[in-house]
Design a protein around this motif. Structure first.
Motif, PDB file in Angstrom:
ATOM      1  N   ALA A 174     -10.947  10.214  -8.108  1.00 25.64           N
ATOM      2  CA  ALA A 174     -11.180  11.485  -8.801  1.00 25.64           C
ATOM      3  C   ALA A 174     -10.537  11.468 -10.184  1.00 25.64           C
ATOM      4  CB  ALA A 174     -10.629  12.639  -7.969  1.00 25.64           C
ATOM      5  N   TYR A 175      -9.363  10.849 -10.279  1.00 21.15           N
ATOM      6  CA  TYR A 175      -8.697  10.727 -11.576  1.00 21.15           C
ATOM      7  C   TYR A 175      -9.536   9.880 -12.536  1.00 21.15           C
ATOM      8  CZ  TYR A 175      -5.459   9.023 -15.125  1.00 21.15           C
ATOM      9  OH  TYR A 175      -4.876   8.687 -16.330  1.00 21.15           O
ATOM     10  N   LEU A 176     -10.049   8.743 -12.055  1.00 17.44           N
ATOM     11  CA  LEU A 176     -10.878   7.901 -12.908  1.00 17.44           C
ATOM     12  C   LEU A 176     -12.131   8.651 -13.365  1.00 17.44           C
ATOM     13  CD1 LEU A 176     -10.721   4.412 -11.125  1.00 17.44           C
ATOM     14  CD2 LEU A 176      -9.374   5.214 -13.076  1.00 17.44           C
ATOM     15  N   GLU A 177     -12.701   9.425 -12.461  1.00 12.91           N
ATOM     16  CA  GLU A 177     -13.877  10.211 -12.828  1.00 12.91           C
ATOM     17  C   GLU A 177     -13.532  11.218 -13.936  1.00 12.91           C
ATOM     18  OE1 GLU A 177     -17.405  12.849 -10.685  1.00 12.91           O
ATOM     19  OE2 GLU A 177     -15.449  12.671  -9.713  1.00 12.91           O
ATOM     20  N   VAL A 187       0.836  -1.200   0.000  1.00 11.76           N
ATOM     21  CA  VAL A 187       0.000   0.000   0.000  1.00 11.76           C
ATOM     22  C   VAL A 187       0.871   1.250   0.000  1.00 11.76           C
ATOM     23  CG1 VAL A 187      -1.681   1.357   1.311  1.00 11.76           C
ATOM     24  CG2 VAL A 187      -2.014  -1.102   1.040  1.00 11.76           C
ATOM     25  N   PHE A 188       1.932   1.236   0.804  1.00 12.14           N
ATOM     26  CA  PHE A 188       2.837   2.393   0.826  1.00 12.14           C
ATOM     27  C   PHE A 188       3.622   2.520  -0.475  1.00 12.14           C
ATOM     28  CE2 PHE A 188       2.055   1.726   5.371  1.00 12.14           C
ATOM     29  CZ  PHE A 188       1.646   2.999   5.718  1.00 12.14           C
ATOM     30  N   ASP A 189       3.922   1.402  -1.126  1.00 13.38           N
ATOM     31  CA  ASP A 189       4.525   1.463  -2.468  1.00 13.38           C
ATOM     32  C   ASP A 189       3.588   2.166  -3.439  1.00 13.38           C
ATOM     33  OD1 ASP A 189       6.821   0.152  -1.700  1.00 13.38           O
ATOM     34  OD2 ASP A 189       6.136  -1.823  -2.367  1.00 13.38           O
ATOM     35  N   LEU A 190       2.296   1.855  -3.333  1.00 15.39           N
ATOM     36  CA  LEU A 190       1.307   2.486  -4.211  1.00 15.39           C
ATOM     37  C   LEU A 190       1.207   3.984  -3.939  1.00 15.39           C
ATOM     38  CD1 LEU A 190      -1.456  -0.276  -3.955  1.00 15.39           C
ATOM     39  CD2 LEU A 190      -0.035   0.195  -5.954  1.00 15.39           C
ATOM     40  N   TRP A 208      -5.605  -2.519 -13.044  1.00 17.02           N
ATOM     41  CA  TRP A 208      -4.404  -2.727 -12.244  1.00 17.02           C
ATOM     42  C   TRP A 208      -4.204  -1.592 -11.226  1.00 17.02           C
ATOM     43  CZ3 TRP A 208      -2.140  -7.384 -13.172  1.00 17.02           C
ATOM     44  CH2 TRP A 208      -2.483  -8.019 -14.371  1.00 17.02           C
ATOM     45  N   GLY A 209      -4.411  -0.369 -11.681  1.00 16.18           N
ATOM     46  CA  GLY A 209      -4.264   0.769 -10.781  1.00 16.18           C
ATOM     47  C   GLY A 209      -5.243   0.741  -9.624  1.00 16.18           C
ATOM     48  N   SER A 210      -6.367   0.042  -9.808  1.00 15.82           N
ATOM     49  CA  SER A 210      -7.373  -0.034  -8.746  1.00 15.82           C
ATOM     50  C   SER A 210      -6.890  -0.800  -7.520  1.00 15.82           C
ATOM     51  CB  SER A 210      -8.652  -0.667  -9.295  1.00 15.82           C
ATOM     52  OG  SER A 210      -9.291   0.215 -10.197  1.00 15.82           O
ATOM     53  N   SER A 211      -5.714  -1.391  -7.594  1.00 11.49           N
ATOM     54  CA  SER A 211      -5.077  -1.934  -6.381  1.00 11.49           C
ATOM     55  C   SER A 211      -5.000  -0.859  -5.303  1.00 11.49           C
ATOM     56  CB  SER A 211      -3.667  -2.435  -6.694  1.00 11.49           C
ATOM     57  OG  SER A 211      -3.694  -3.483  -7.629  1.00 11.49           O
ATOM     58  N   ALA A 212      -4.926   0.404  -5.720  1.00 10.83           N
ATOM     59  CA  ALA A 212      -4.841   1.518  -4.778  1.00 10.83           C
ATOM     60  C   ALA A 212      -6.045   1.574  -3.857  1.00 10.83           C
ATOM     61  CB  ALA A 212      -4.713   2.836  -5.540  1.00 10.83           C
ATOM     62  N   VAL A 213      -7.184   1.076  -4.320  1.00  9.33           N
ATOM     63  CA  VAL A 213      -8.409   1.065  -3.509  1.00  9.33           C
ATOM     64  C   VAL A 213      -8.683  -0.321  -2.938  1.00  9.33           C
ATOM     65  CG1 VAL A 213     -10.904   1.488  -3.548  1.00  9.33           C
ATOM     66  CG2 VAL A 213      -9.369   2.952  -4.880  1.00  9.33           C
ATOM     67  N   MET A 243      -4.724   8.850  -1.067  1.00  2.10           N
ATOM     68  CA  MET A 243      -4.403   8.207  -2.336  1.00  2.10           C
ATOM     69  C   MET A 243      -5.682   7.700  -3.012  1.00  2.10           C
ATOM     70  SD  MET A 243      -2.269   4.678  -3.119  1.00  2.10           S
ATOM     71  CE  MET A 243      -3.274   3.737  -1.958  1.00  2.10           C
ATOM     72  N   MET A 244      -6.543   7.062  -2.237  1.00  2.00           N
ATOM     73  CA  MET A 244      -7.751   6.470  -2.807  1.00  2.00           C
ATOM     74  C   MET A 244      -8.675   7.532  -3.386  1.00  2.00           C
ATOM     75  SD  MET A 244      -8.644   3.271  -0.252  1.00  2.00           S
ATOM     76  CE  MET A 244      -8.822   4.210   1.255  1.00  2.00           C
TER      77      MET A 244
END
Length: 390
Positions: free
Chosen positions: A85-88, A19-22, A52-57, A79-80
């Motif tokens: 917001a970016y996806l939106e 999570v901290f890597d993300l 893949w980026g959704s690992s952040a959530v 981060m989440m």
């Protein structure tokens, strides 16, 4: 692969570190790259793909769900929210349409980017799942205004998704592929009124295509999850207990000693790849029957639901929860079903039994007075139980 790995390994420290890597890898624009830490900068879908980026959530949610770690939700919250917001900002009327899609699904061409399912379907489905999870995590953190905002956003994405991909006449999503049908079922995009019809369309399609696997590294987890939750373990068994079509048995027959990147274990792609191992989660949750109830945190309220299928007459499993070891061991003998289950201290379980009309249930030798339909639910506190269906 998270669920499959979690059942085999205490990955709390590893996943918390990830999570901290993300967090460290998040781009100023808000996206989280497909690879973190990002030692090499990739391009295209390999840089920024929602699945893949959704690992952040999803990773912070898994840590909370599995281990009860509320602190990681606080740490990851900025981060989440920035990622969602970016996806939106990338969506068009709540629909996302970019990335690699259902990576390495099994279609007519060389595997790679999605062939059988539109990228917009998988990207938008995972976007919805992100927003839904963020609404839950906001509520857990007592951020009531955010929770209301994300709940409203999730509903808007759901309506847009169903408006674009659902054929309301046939109850088929998009191309009707395994991934196209399973992802909406798994993440909650299907309305309850048509859930049974969509599940039947999925299972009928799988049977029509001779139970062959086609879902890729994104979709296969959701396929396993949708079929397992839909009490369709017989379909999971029929798809995987074979070696005549690309799949696990096929890979073994070709000499594979590790998970391969492609279902047919192609020689020109990786044959030592942490990928497509999602069947392991069903070995535990479906076959051994070890899981937790919806809304439970840290396996406080267990869900014991063994599912005998095919010619399997016995199975056993053990799993170390935050409360201690849970174990199940069942067998079928002379048409009777025997289950031994151990529930750890300070937790409880609902035990779901495969019961037919006219059968009797015994717990530690004592006959139970139950209304029997197709499933008996036994509520158990901590301890060891011998349960028999005769």
């Amino acid at each position: 692969m998270g669920n499959s790995i979690h059942y085999n390994t205490d990955n709390y420290a590893l996943y918390r570190k990830l999570v901290f890597d993300l967090i460290d890898s998040q781009d100023p624009k808000g996206f989280v790259p497909d690879i973190a830490p990002e030692f090499v900068r990739f391009g295209g879908g390999f840089l920024d793909s929602p699945e893949w980026g959704s690992s952040a959530v999803i990773l912070p949610w898994q840590l909370y769900n599995w281990y009860g770690d509320k602190d990681i939700l606080e740490k990851a919250y900025p981060m989440m929210t920035k990622y969602v917001a970016y996806l939106e900002s990338k969506s068009d009327n709540h629909i996302l349409n970019y990335g690699t899609g259902d990576w390495f699904d099994y279609g007519p061409r060389q595997p790679g980017e999605a062939q059988l399912t539109p990228k917009a379907l998988t990207a938008t489905a995972i976007y919805y799942y992100d927003v839904l999870l963020l609404s839950k995590m906001s509520s857990i953190l007592n951020k009531t205004a955010d929770a209301a905002l994300y709940t409203k956003q999730a509903l808007a994405v759901k309506q847009a998704f169903n408006g674009k991909f659902l054929n309301a006449t046939t109850n088929v999503y998009s191309t009707g592929s395994q991934t196209a049908m399973a992802m909406p079922l798994s993440v909650g995009l299907v309305d309850n009124s048509i859930k049974a019809a969509v599940l039947k369309n999925l299972t009928d399609s799988i049977a029509l295509h001779n139970y062959a696997l086609t879902a890729g590294d994104i979709g296969f987890h959701f396929l396993i999850d949708a079929l397992d939750k839909g009490e369709q373990s017989r379909i999971i068994y029929a798809m995987n207990n074979r070696d005549d079509v690309p799949g696990y048995g096929y890979q073994l027959k070709k000499g594979a000693t590790a998970l391969t990147e492609s279902w047919p274990a192609l020689t020109n792609v990786s044959n030592n790849h942490l990928m497509l191992g999602h069947i392991m989660e069903w070995f535990y949750s479906g076959l051994a029957g070890i899981g937790q109830e919806e809304g439970s945190v840290g396996f406080k309220q267990l869900k014991i639901r063994p599912q005998p299928v095919g010619d399997i007459t016995n199975a056993s499993g053990t799993f170390h929860t935050p409360y201690g070891w849970i174990s199940t061991n069942w067998k079928i003998q002379n048409n009777n079903f025997f289950l031994t289950v151990t529930i750890p201290t300070n937790s409880s379980a609902n035990v779901y039994l495969p019961v037919k009309s006219g059968q009797a249930v015994y717990i530690n030798g004592k006959k139970q007075s139950l209304y029997i339909d197709e499933t008996a639910i036994i509520k158990c506190g901590s301890g060891k139980y011998l349960i028999e269906v005769k």
